[in-house]
Design a protein around this motif. Sequence first.
Motif, PDB file in Angstrom:
ATOM      1  N   PRO A   1       0.829  -1.193   0.000  1.00  0.00           N
ATOM      2  CA  PRO A   1       0.000   0.000   0.000  1.00  0.00           C
ATOM      3  C   PRO A   1       0.876   1.260   0.000  1.00  0.00           C
ATOM      4  CG  PRO A   1      -0.648  -1.484   1.759  1.00  0.00           C
ATOM      5  CD  PRO A   1       0.603  -2.022   1.158  1.00  0.00           C
ATOM      6  N   THR A   2       0.350   2.335  -0.530  1.00  0.00           N
ATOM      7  CA  THR A   2       1.126   3.571  -0.627  1.00  0.00           C
ATOM      8  C   THR A   2       0.442   4.712   0.109  1.00  0.00           C
ATOM      9  OG1 THR A   2       0.055   4.072  -2.710  1.00  0.00           O
ATOM     10  CG2 THR A   2       2.172   2.931  -2.828  1.00  0.00           C
ATOM     11  N   THR A   3      -0.170   4.423   1.224  1.00  0.00           N
ATOM     12  CA  THR A   3      -0.813   5.458   2.021  1.00  0.00           C
ATOM     13  C   THR A   3       0.264   6.287   2.692  1.00  0.00           C
ATOM     14  OG1 THR A   3      -2.658   3.991   2.456  1.00  0.00           O
ATOM     15  CG2 THR A   3      -2.459   5.916   3.868  1.00  0.00           C
TER      16      THR A   3
ATOM     17  N   GLN B   1       4.697  -0.294   7.146  1.00  0.00           N
ATOM     18  CA  GLN B   1       3.794  -1.102   6.322  1.00  0.00           C
ATOM     19  C   GLN B   1       2.555  -1.522   7.101  1.00  0.00           C
ATOM     20  OE1 GLN B   1       6.214  -4.298   4.896  1.00  0.00           O
ATOM     21  NE2 GLN B   1       7.025  -3.105   3.177  1.00  0.00           N
TER      22      GLN B   1
ATOM     23  N   GLN C   1       0.282   1.396   7.196  1.00  0.00           N
ATOM     24  CA  GLN C   1      -0.293   1.654   5.873  1.00  0.00           C
ATOM     25  C   GLN C   1      -1.377   0.650   5.513  1.00  0.00           C
ATOM     26  OE1 GLN C   1       3.273   1.761   3.549  1.00  0.00           O
ATOM     27  NE2 GLN C   1       3.671   3.902   4.032  1.00  0.00           N
ATOM     28  N   VAL C   2      -1.156  -0.622   5.834  1.00  0.00           N
ATOM     29  CA  VAL C   2      -2.168  -1.640   5.562  1.00  0.00           C
ATOM     30  C   VAL C   2      -3.420  -1.377   6.395  1.00  0.00           C
ATOM     31  CG1 VAL C   2      -2.728  -4.092   5.851  1.00  0.00           C
ATOM     32  CG2 VAL C   2      -0.569  -3.425   4.788  1.00  0.00           C
TER      33      VAL C   2
ATOM     34  N   THR D   1      -5.387   1.501   4.973  1.00  0.00           N
ATOM     35  CA  THR D   1      -6.102   1.118   3.758  1.00  0.00           C
ATOM     36  C   THR D   1      -7.385   0.361   4.103  1.00  0.00           C
ATOM     37  OG1 THR D   1      -4.033   1.000   2.530  1.00  0.00           O
ATOM     38  CG2 THR D   1      -5.911  -0.157   1.589  1.00  0.00           C
ATOM     39  N   VAL D   2      -7.300  -0.521   5.082  1.00  0.00           N
ATOM     40  CA  VAL D   2      -8.443  -1.361   5.454  1.00  0.00           C
ATOM     41  C   VAL D   2      -9.479  -0.580   6.268  1.00  0.00           C
ATOM     42  CG1 VAL D   2      -9.117  -3.378   6.826  1.00  0.00           C
ATOM     43  CG2 VAL D   2      -7.105  -3.481   5.354  1.00  0.00           C
TER      44      VAL D   2
ATOM     45  N   GLY E   1      -9.466   3.036   6.940  1.00  0.00           N
ATOM     46  CA  GLY E   1      -9.707   4.437   6.616  1.00  0.00           C
ATOM     47  C   GLY E   1      -9.155   5.403   7.653  1.00  0.00           C
TER      48      GLY E   1
ATOM     49  N   GLN F   1      -6.405   7.703   9.409  1.00  0.00           N
ATOM     50  CA  GLN F   1      -5.261   8.436   8.863  1.00  0.00           C
ATOM     51  C   GLN F   1      -3.949   7.947   9.455  1.00  0.00           C
ATOM     52  OE1 GLN F   1      -5.640  12.767   8.060  1.00  0.00           O
ATOM     53  NE2 GLN F   1      -7.276  12.584   9.570  1.00  0.00           N
TER      54      GLN F   1
END
Length: 89
Positions: A4-6, A59, A62-63, A66-67, A69, A71
């Motif tokens: 993921p690239t959050t 990571q 970030q994961v 993504t899952v 929402g 921040q």
Amino acid sequence: MSTPTTAPAPADSLDLTKPYLGWLNHYSAGWQAAIVYLRDGRRRAYRLGDELPFDRATQLCQVLATVTGVQVAGELSKQGFLPLAKDAA
């Protein structure tokens, strides 16, 4: 599986009244991933992983972002669990 690239939210756009994810440097012990939230008017941090390599801690955040929402704030201070300002312009 792709990574993921959050990216961490800019410090000025992060709503500190809502939960946020971040990581803390524990020096020789490695990094910790955490979720920070308000409870009874005080910031609390719940550790999600201890003694992690830096890449793994970021990571993980970030994961989860993504899952869920939630921040990503980036690196956090150990006192107060506030985001550290990086490259302030």
